[in-house]
Motif scaffolding. Structure first.
Motif, PDB file in Angstrom:
ATOM      1  N   TYR A   1       0.801  -1.219   0.000  1.00  0.00           N
ATOM      2  CA  TYR A   1       0.000   0.000   0.000  1.00  0.00           C
ATOM      3  C   TYR A   1       0.837   1.275   0.000  1.00  0.00           C
ATOM      4  N   HIS A   2       2.071   1.188  -0.449  1.00  0.00           N
ATOM      5  CA  HIS A   2       2.943   2.363  -0.373  1.00  0.00           C
ATOM      6  C   HIS A   2       2.440   3.530  -1.229  1.00  0.00           C
ATOM      7  N   LYS A   3       1.627   3.237  -2.247  1.00  0.00           N
ATOM      8  CA  LYS A   3       1.097   4.322  -3.073  1.00  0.00           C
ATOM      9  C   LYS A   3      -0.213   4.879  -2.512  1.00  0.00           C
ATOM     10  N   LYS A   4      -0.876   4.121  -1.666  1.00  0.00           N
ATOM     11  CA  LYS A   4      -2.147   4.566  -1.093  1.00  0.00           C
ATOM     12  C   LYS A   4      -1.953   5.480   0.097  1.00  0.00           C
ATOM     13  N   TYR A   5      -1.054   5.097   1.003  1.00  0.00           N
ATOM     14  CA  TYR A   5      -0.894   5.833   2.255  1.00  0.00           C
ATOM     15  C   TYR A   5       0.311   6.768   2.196  1.00  0.00           C
ATOM     16  N   GLU A   6       0.083   8.017   2.572  1.00  0.00           N
ATOM     17  CA  GLU A   6       1.185   8.973   2.656  1.00  0.00           C
ATOM     18  C   GLU A   6       2.093   8.640   3.832  1.00  0.00           C
ATOM     19  N   LEU A   7       1.496   8.143   4.885  1.00  0.00           N
ATOM     20  CA  LEU A   7       2.297   7.704   6.026  1.00  0.00           C
ATOM     21  C   LEU A   7       1.515   6.697   6.846  1.00  0.00           C
ATOM     22  N   ILE A   8       2.248   5.936   7.639  1.00  0.00           N
ATOM     23  CA  ILE A   8       1.677   5.010   8.600  1.00  0.00           C
ATOM     24  C   ILE A   8       1.889   5.632   9.979  1.00  0.00           C
ATOM     25  N   ASP A   9       0.803   5.912  10.677  1.00  0.00           N
ATOM     26  CA  ASP A   9       0.901   6.478  12.021  1.00  0.00           C
ATOM     27  C   ASP A   9       1.139   5.355  13.019  1.00  0.00           C
ATOM     28  N   CYS A  10       2.291   5.377  13.659  1.00  0.00           N
ATOM     29  CA  CYS A  10       2.649   4.356  14.654  1.00  0.00           C
ATOM     30  C   CYS A  10       2.494   4.891  16.077  1.00  0.00           C
ATOM     31  N   GLN A  11       2.028   6.118  16.198  1.00  0.00           N
ATOM     32  CA  GLN A  11       1.693   6.773  17.469  1.00  0.00           C
ATOM     33  C   GLN A  11       2.905   7.083  18.336  1.00  0.00           C
ATOM     34  N   VAL A  12       3.443   6.089  19.044  1.00  0.00           N
ATOM     35  CA  VAL A  12       4.551   6.347  19.967  1.00  0.00           C
ATOM     36  C   VAL A  12       5.715   5.408  19.662  1.00  0.00           C
ATOM     37  N   PHE A  13       6.911   5.831  20.046  1.00  0.00           N
ATOM     38  CA  PHE A  13       8.144   5.133  19.688  1.00  0.00           C
ATOM     39  C   PHE A  13       8.181   3.692  20.183  1.00  0.00           C
ATOM     40  N   THR A  14       8.607   2.794  19.300  1.00  0.00           N
ATOM     41  CA  THR A  14       8.992   1.435  19.681  1.00  0.00           C
ATOM     42  C   THR A  14      10.237   1.064  18.890  1.00  0.00           C
ATOM     43  N   GLU A  15      11.145   0.349  19.524  1.00  0.00           N
ATOM     44  CA  GLU A  15      12.352  -0.087  18.826  1.00  0.00           C
ATOM     45  C   GLU A  15      12.001  -1.007  17.655  1.00  0.00           C
ATOM     46  N   HIS A  16      10.951  -1.797  17.851  1.00  0.00           N
ATOM     47  CA  HIS A  16      10.500  -2.752  16.840  1.00  0.00           C
ATOM     48  C   HIS A  16      10.242  -2.046  15.506  1.00  0.00           C
ATOM     49  N   LEU A  17       9.485  -0.948  15.536  1.00  0.00           N
ATOM     50  CA  LEU A  17       9.143  -0.237  14.310  1.00  0.00           C
ATOM     51  C   LEU A  17      10.240   0.723  13.871  1.00  0.00           C
ATOM     52  N   ALA A  18      11.037   1.193  14.824  1.00  0.00           N
ATOM     53  CA  ALA A  18      12.179   2.031  14.451  1.00  0.00           C
ATOM     54  C   ALA A  18      13.145   1.247  13.565  1.00  0.00           C
ATOM     55  N   SER A  19      13.262  -0.062  13.831  1.00  0.00           N
ATOM     56  CA  SER A  19      14.159  -0.898  13.027  1.00  0.00           C
ATOM     57  C   SER A  19      13.662  -1.051  11.598  1.00  0.00           C
ATOM     58  N   LEU A  20      12.391  -0.702  11.363  1.00  0.00           N
ATOM     59  CA  LEU A  20      11.817  -0.803  10.020  1.00  0.00           C
ATOM     60  C   LEU A  20      11.762   0.550   9.315  1.00  0.00           C
ATOM     61  N   GLY A  21      12.256   1.585   9.990  1.00  0.00           N
ATOM     62  CA  GLY A  21      12.351   2.891   9.341  1.00  0.00           C
ATOM     63  C   GLY A  21      11.440   3.960   9.893  1.00  0.00           C
ATOM     64  N   ALA A  22      10.640   3.655  10.923  1.00  0.00           N
ATOM     65  CA  ALA A  22       9.774   4.668  11.505  1.00  0.00           C
ATOM     66  C   ALA A  22      10.602   5.706  12.257  1.00  0.00           C
ATOM     67  N   ILE A  23      10.130   6.946  12.251  1.00  0.00           N
ATOM     68  CA  ILE A  23      10.839   8.052  12.889  1.00  0.00           C
ATOM     69  C   ILE A  23       9.854   8.923  13.660  1.00  0.00           C
ATOM     70  N   GLU A  24      10.375   9.734  14.568  1.00  0.00           N
ATOM     71  CA  GLU A  24       9.549  10.703  15.280  1.00  0.00           C
ATOM     72  C   GLU A  24       9.588  12.038  14.541  1.00  0.00           C
ATOM     73  N   ILE A  25       8.411  12.649  14.413  1.00  0.00           N
ATOM     74  CA  ILE A  25       8.313  13.985  13.819  1.00  0.00           C
ATOM     75  C   ILE A  25       7.488  14.854  14.775  1.00  0.00           C
ATOM     76  N   PRO A  26       7.690  16.169  14.755  1.00  0.00           N
ATOM     77  CA  PRO A  26       6.889  17.047  15.614  1.00  0.00           C
ATOM     78  C   PRO A  26       5.406  16.945  15.274  1.00  0.00           C
ATOM     79  N   ALA A  27       4.569  17.096  16.297  1.00  0.00           N
ATOM     80  CA  ALA A  27       3.122  17.011  16.101  1.00  0.00           C
ATOM     81  C   ALA A  27       2.641  18.023  15.062  1.00  0.00           C
ATOM     82  N   GLU A  28       3.273  19.189  15.014  1.00  0.00           N
ATOM     83  CA  GLU A  28       2.864  20.224  14.067  1.00  0.00           C
ATOM     84  C   GLU A  28       3.018  19.747  12.624  1.00  0.00           C
TER      85      GLU A  28
END
Length: 212
Positions: free
Chosen positions: A175-202
């Protein structure tokens, strides 16, 4: 702290505490949950506690183009160890998520009321589950809300190594063309290892639908 009543409304983002709690109370009706997610707000609370609604100052997200697949995970896919389905066992997935042990957590935040609420959203076609199977057995998966251009992930589980990672990778790749982003809510090492990052709420707010 802002206490919700019967009206379907949430306070201004400036009302959020430093930890990210923006409101208390209300209910888990489909209408309220949908409104919350449209505003980037999500429920997260323990059994026997009042409903807490969150809008954290940092949002943990994955931009599909930044998905990282390690050599070991590529090997897992080559062996075809797992098969994947969608929306075939939603209640089983959320039940397994509620029972999965979590580091530094006693019990679960996926209460019976939460399970019932998200099952209703699933019946409405909004909540989606991804199932991971091995030899006909459900060994992993996750669920979340499909908000059109954003997928709001809620929780995942794995009964065997790499099951939830494989399901997540397969889902994002599909679904990489459907979704602009995947919201993972709060940090986990599990998803960080797959490329998730923290961005400011704004910045996260810029990806939400404009309010009508």
């Amino acid at each position: 702290m802002y206490f919700l009543g019967q009206d379907l409304t949430f306070p201004d983002y400036s009302e959020a505490s430093a930890e990210g709690i923006i409101a208390i109370g209300g209910d888990l009706s489909p209408e309220r949950i949908i409104l919350a997610y449209k505003k980037g707000i999500f429920p997260w609370f323990n059994e026997d506690d009042p409903i807490l609604w969150w809008f954290p100052p940092e949002r943990f997200v994955l931009f599909p183009e930044n998905l990282y697949v390690s050599k070991s995970m590529k090997k897992v896919f080559r062996t075809q160890q797992f098969t994947f389905t969608e929306n075939k066992a939603f209640r089983e997935v959320i039940m397994n998520c509620s029972e999965a042990p979590r580091k530094d957590q006693d019990g679960t935040w996926i209460t019976n009321d939460m399970i019932d609420a998200y099952c209703k959203l699933h019946e409405m076609g909004i909540a989606k589950s991804i199932e991971v199977w091995e030899n006909g057995e459900l060994v992993g998966g996750f669920y979340g809300l499909d908000m059109g251009h954003i997928f709001c992930g809620e929780s995942m589980f794995a009964k065997v190594s790499n099951a939830s990672k494989a399901g997540f990778i397969q889902f994002v790749a599909k679904y990489h063309k459907k979704y602009e982003l995947i919201d993972c809510q709060v940090f986990t090492e599990h998803l960080a290892s797959l490329g998730a990052i923290e961005i400011p709420a704004e910045i996260f707010l810029n990806y939400l639908e404009p309010e009508e």
